[in-house]
Scaffold this active site. Sequence first.
Site, PDB file in Angstrom:
ATOM      1  N   LYS A  31       0.840  -1.208   0.000  1.00  0.00           N
ATOM      2  CA  LYS A  31       0.000   0.000   0.000  1.00  0.00           C
ATOM      3  C   LYS A  31       0.869   1.250   0.000  1.00  0.00           C
ATOM      4  CE  LYS A  31      -1.661   1.663   4.042  1.00  0.00           C
ATOM      5  NZ  LYS A  31      -1.435   3.063   4.394  1.00  0.00           N
ATOM      6  N   ASN A  32       1.821   1.319   0.929  1.00  0.00           N
ATOM      7  CA  ASN A  32       2.567   2.568   1.081  1.00  0.00           C
ATOM      8  C   ASN A  32       3.547   2.820  -0.060  1.00  0.00           C
ATOM      9  OD1 ASN A  32       1.113   3.203   3.306  1.00  0.00           O
ATOM     10  ND2 ASN A  32       2.654   2.573   4.803  1.00  0.00           N
ATOM     11  N   ARG A  39      -3.801  11.125   4.472  1.00  0.00           N
ATOM     12  CA  ARG A  39      -2.671  12.044   4.572  1.00  0.00           C
ATOM     13  C   ARG A  39      -1.651  11.869   3.445  1.00  0.00           C
ATOM     14  NH1 ARG A  39      -2.381  14.348   9.304  1.00  0.00           N
ATOM     15  NH2 ARG A  39      -0.215  14.806   8.897  1.00  0.00           N
ATOM     16  N   CYS A  66      -4.390  13.512  13.142  1.00  0.00           N
ATOM     17  CA  CYS A  66      -4.399  12.071  12.871  1.00  0.00           C
ATOM     18  C   CYS A  66      -4.461  11.343  14.210  1.00  0.00           C
ATOM     19  CB  CYS A  66      -3.138  11.697  12.120  1.00  0.00           C
ATOM     20  SG  CYS A  66      -2.973   9.949  11.794  1.00  0.00           S
ATOM     21  N   ARG A  75       1.668  14.367  13.380  1.00  0.00           N
ATOM     22  CA  ARG A  75       2.035  14.162  11.986  1.00  0.00           C
ATOM     23  C   ARG A  75       2.054  15.447  11.154  1.00  0.00           C
ATOM     24  NH1 ARG A  75      -0.625   8.877   9.580  1.00  0.00           N
ATOM     25  NH2 ARG A  75       1.274   8.913   8.344  1.00  0.00           N
ATOM     26  N   PRO A  76       2.928  16.392  11.527  1.00  0.00           N
ATOM     27  CA  PRO A  76       3.034  17.612  10.727  1.00  0.00           C
ATOM     28  C   PRO A  76       3.649  17.322   9.348  1.00  0.00           C
ATOM     29  CG  PRO A  76       4.759  17.551  12.403  1.00  0.00           C
ATOM     30  CD  PRO A  76       3.890  16.342  12.634  1.00  0.00           C
ATOM     31  N   VAL A  77       3.607  18.321   8.447  1.00  0.00           N
ATOM     32  CA  VAL A  77       4.216  18.127   7.121  1.00  0.00           C
ATOM     33  C   VAL A  77       5.309  19.169   6.871  1.00  0.00           C
ATOM     34  CG1 VAL A  77       2.263  16.951   6.035  1.00  0.00           C
ATOM     35  CG2 VAL A  77       2.356  19.457   6.008  1.00  0.00           C
ATOM     36  N   ASP A  78       5.829  19.755   7.959  1.00  0.00           N
ATOM     37  CA  ASP A  78       6.841  20.807   7.823  1.00  0.00           C
ATOM     38  C   ASP A  78       8.073  20.348   7.025  1.00  0.00           C
ATOM     39  OD1 ASP A  78       7.110  19.124  10.158  1.00  0.00           O
ATOM     40  OD2 ASP A  78       8.795  20.373  10.791  1.00  0.00           O
ATOM     41  N   LEU A  79       8.453  19.084   7.176  1.00  0.00           N
ATOM     42  CA  LEU A  79       9.656  18.611   6.474  1.00  0.00           C
ATOM     43  C   LEU A  79       9.429  18.529   4.964  1.00  0.00           C
ATOM     44  CD1 LEU A  79      10.766  15.789   8.958  1.00  0.00           C
ATOM     45  CD2 LEU A  79      11.511  18.176   8.871  1.00  0.00           C
ATOM     46  N   ASP A 133       4.716   0.327  12.120  1.00  0.00           N
ATOM     47  CA  ASP A 133       3.478  -0.234  11.563  1.00  0.00           C
ATOM     48  C   ASP A 133       3.245  -1.695  11.963  1.00  0.00           C
ATOM     49  OD1 ASP A 133       3.041   2.193  10.381  1.00  0.00           O
ATOM     50  OD2 ASP A 133       3.702   1.588   8.386  1.00  0.00           O
ATOM     51  N   ILE A 193       8.202   6.488  17.008  1.00  0.00           N
ATOM     52  CA  ILE A 193       7.884   7.248  15.787  1.00  0.00           C
ATOM     53  C   ILE A 193       6.649   8.127  15.979  1.00  0.00           C
ATOM     54  CG2 ILE A 193       7.429   7.105  13.287  1.00  0.00           C
ATOM     55  CD1 ILE A 193      10.147   5.920  13.995  1.00  0.00           C
ATOM     56  N   ARG A 213      -8.682  -0.102   4.696  1.00  0.00           N
ATOM     57  CA  ARG A 213      -7.744   0.864   4.118  1.00  0.00           C
ATOM     58  C   ARG A 213      -6.430   0.176   3.742  1.00  0.00           C
ATOM     59  NH1 ARG A 213      -6.687   6.189   7.329  1.00  0.00           N
ATOM     60  NH2 ARG A 213      -5.431   6.410   5.460  1.00  0.00           N
TER      61      ARG A 213
HETATM   62  C1  EPZ Z   1       4.730   6.736   6.396  1.00  0.00           C
HETATM   63  O1  EPZ Z   1       4.040   7.857   6.949  1.00  0.00           O
HETATM   64  C2  EPZ Z   1       3.700   5.651   6.264  1.00  0.00           C
HETATM   65  N1  EPZ Z   1       2.632   6.110   5.387  1.00  0.00           N
HETATM   66  C3  EPZ Z   1       3.151   5.288   7.634  1.00  0.00           C
HETATM   67  O2  EPZ Z   1       2.250   4.219   7.462  1.00  0.00           O
HETATM   68  C4  EPZ Z   1       4.296   4.841   8.539  1.00  0.00           C
HETATM   69  O3  EPZ Z   1       3.813   4.585   9.823  1.00  0.00           O
HETATM   70  C5  EPZ Z   1       5.350   5.943   8.598  1.00  0.00           C
HETATM   71  O4  EPZ Z   1       5.787   6.294   7.251  1.00  0.00           O
HETATM   72  C6  EPZ Z   1       6.581   5.567   9.403  1.00  0.00           C
HETATM   73  O5  EPZ Z   1       7.182   4.456   8.848  1.00  0.00           O
HETATM   74  C7  EPZ Z   1       2.797   6.068   4.062  1.00  0.00           C
HETATM   75  O6  EPZ Z   1       3.820   5.669   3.542  1.00  0.00           O
HETATM   76  C8  EPZ Z   1       1.641   6.487   3.224  1.00  0.00           C
HETATM   77  P1  EPZ Z   1       7.024   9.883   8.483  1.00  0.00           P
HETATM   78  P2  EPZ Z   1       4.719   9.284   6.948  1.00  0.00           P
HETATM   79  O7  EPZ Z   1       7.041  11.179   7.745  1.00  0.00           O
HETATM   80  O8  EPZ Z   1       5.555   9.421   5.737  1.00  0.00           O
HETATM   81  C9  EPZ Z   1       7.391  13.202  11.881  1.00  0.00           C
HETATM   82  C10 EPZ Z   1       0.308   2.944   7.961  1.00  0.00           C
HETATM   83  O9  EPZ Z   1      -0.246   2.395   8.938  1.00  0.00           O
HETATM   84  N2  EPZ Z   1       7.281  14.197  10.802  1.00  0.00           N
HETATM   85  O10 EPZ Z   1       8.120   8.911   8.207  1.00  0.00           O
HETATM   86  O11 EPZ Z   1       3.651  10.273   7.185  1.00  0.00           O
HETATM   87  C11 EPZ Z   1       6.113  12.399  12.073  1.00  0.00           C
HETATM   88  O12 EPZ Z   1       5.181  13.086  12.849  1.00  0.00           O
HETATM   89  C12 EPZ Z   1       1.060   4.201   8.181  1.00  0.00           C
HETATM   90  O13 EPZ Z   1       0.276   2.508   6.808  1.00  0.00           O
HETATM   91  C13 EPZ Z   1       7.444  15.535  11.085  1.00  0.00           C
HETATM   92  O14 EPZ Z   1       7.668  15.925  12.226  1.00  0.00           O
HETATM   93  O15 EPZ Z   1       5.618   9.173   8.233  1.00  0.00           O
HETATM   94  C14 EPZ Z   1       6.634  11.136  12.689  1.00  0.00           C
HETATM   95  O16 EPZ Z   1       6.818  11.322  14.050  1.00  0.00           O
HETATM   96  C15 EPZ Z   1       0.560   5.152   9.140  1.00  0.00           C
HETATM   97  N3  EPZ Z   1       7.330  16.439  10.066  1.00  0.00           N
HETATM   98  C16 EPZ Z   1       8.001  10.955  12.028  1.00  0.00           C
HETATM   99  O17 EPZ Z   1       8.346  12.237  11.489  1.00  0.00           O
HETATM  100  C17 EPZ Z   1       7.088  16.048   8.777  1.00  0.00           C
HETATM  101  O18 EPZ Z   1       6.991  16.919   7.894  1.00  0.00           O
HETATM  102  C18 EPZ Z   1       8.051   9.951  10.890  1.00  0.00           C
HETATM  103  O19 EPZ Z   1       6.937  10.169  10.029  1.00  0.00           O
HETATM  104  C19 EPZ Z   1       6.927  14.683   8.508  1.00  0.00           C
HETATM  105  C20 EPZ Z   1       7.036  13.770   9.525  1.00  0.00           C
END
Ligand code: EPZ
Length: 423
Positions: free
Chosen positions: A22-23, A94, A118, A123-127, A309, A331, A401
């Site tokens: 999926k991811n 998201r 969420c 789960r911010p998107v600042d990065l 996950d 995480i 999902r």
């Molecule tokens: C991906 O989410 C996966 N989703 C998630 O799958 C998975 O849990 C996660 O990676 C971690 O492996 C998809 O691939 C669609 P991250 P993502 O950015 O990319 C913080 C599932 O069950 N962060 O690696 O959103 C964040 O809050 C799921 O299928 C920021 O602070 O995760 C987290 O603590 C849910 N700012 C950490 O980084 C940002 O801009 C890692 O999140 C982005 C992330």
Amino acid sequence: MDSILVTGNGPLNGEIPIAGAKNACLTLMPATLLSEEPLTLTNAPRLSDIRTMTLLLQSLGAEVTAMNAGKVLAMSSHALTSQRAEYDIVRKMRASILVLGPLLARFGYAEVSLPGGCAIGARPVDLHLKAMEALGAEMDLRDGYVHAKAPAGGLKGGVVEFPLVSVGATENALMAATLAKGTTVLKNAAREPEIVDLAHCLRKMGAQISGEGTSTIEVQGVERLGGATHSVVTDRIDLGPYMLAPAICGGEVTCRGGRIDLLQAFCERLDAAGVSVEETDKGLKVARKNGRVKAVDVVTEPFPGFPTDLQAQMMALMCTADGKAVLEEKIFENRFMHAPELIRMGARIDVHGGTATVSGVERLKGAPVMATDLRASVSLILAGLAAEGETIVNRVYHLDRGYENVEEKLSALGARIERVAGQ
Ligand code: EPZ
């Protein structure tokens, strides 16, 4: 709303196929936006999140046709009509933020609704936004949307240094960098198999990428990308629960298409718990033959560490393990919502902040429980398989999902599980 009825009934045996990831699919699909030429994905999973991404791409004017019962997705973005990802779709998923990089790279402009809160964490998107800025884009946040604009002449290669490892931000930056002018270096990049799969697909489309699977990825921008056909990598998070099923119930299960390298840290924990995992030509053969598993500690980390996950599902196994297991979630800050539900089934779990201590009991007892998120839903099904009596898992839309045909696959192994249609 549908629910799932599980009746614990002993060992599971047999062979089942594992779906495409999926991811991975959720980042491969937006990659179509980078090119005028068609992108075809095979081995796509049939899930509601994939349908949501289909709707999002179609809302931008992309053509997305599901063939072979949804296993093949034929996509074309030759005539896009919009660069705006609307709130109504983004709020459902998201991963919608993954259209930002491709739209910005190809059209120099994108408007994407900011994903809201969420259940599993802030789960911010600042990065994601900072990565686009490092490639020269101007970002403006207003009306709940991010308005992103590339400089005249398009994005420019640059150095993106992630302060923490983010899967999605790495994917967005990687896609954007393929069409940026010059060289981009992504430092402290995520190394997940889904990123490697994305890089392989982008390379088939003509991108120049090196270093995927390591924490430094280098991209040499090209003028344009072409079409490609790509098979989606096996879903390691679909694989995990089917490996845990025989671990929790006893028996021997072969997960077709499974590979140890996708889940090295998880396999090591299973080995320490006394579960045997063997890689064969067909996939992974998993067996528990000698009584209860041993309690093992788990710390979630970015790949190649133990995946967040699979934390909920591992907790389900630890509920009936011999001894005390400490699970640390590093995480997401709110990813223990399955614990109170497991406690309703007789589990002994203490949660303090990001740490859950599970003291194994001989047997869980069936109960009505509620799935709070996608991965929690399957952990409750696993617990139900190991419990005495009936477990009813409510809110299974979370399950749909991310898991394809769970009832059929587990039934094929001998489990008593059925979907009960909602009123
Ligand atoms: C991906 O989410 C996966 N989703 C998630 O799958 C998975 O849990 C996660 O990676 C971690 O492996 C998809 O691939 C669609 P991250 P993502 O950015 O990319 C913080 C599932 O069950 N962060 O690696 O959103 C964040 O809050 C799921 O299928 C920021 O602070 O995760 C987290 O603590 C849910 N700012 C950490 O980084 C940002 O801009 C890692 O999140 C982005 C992330």
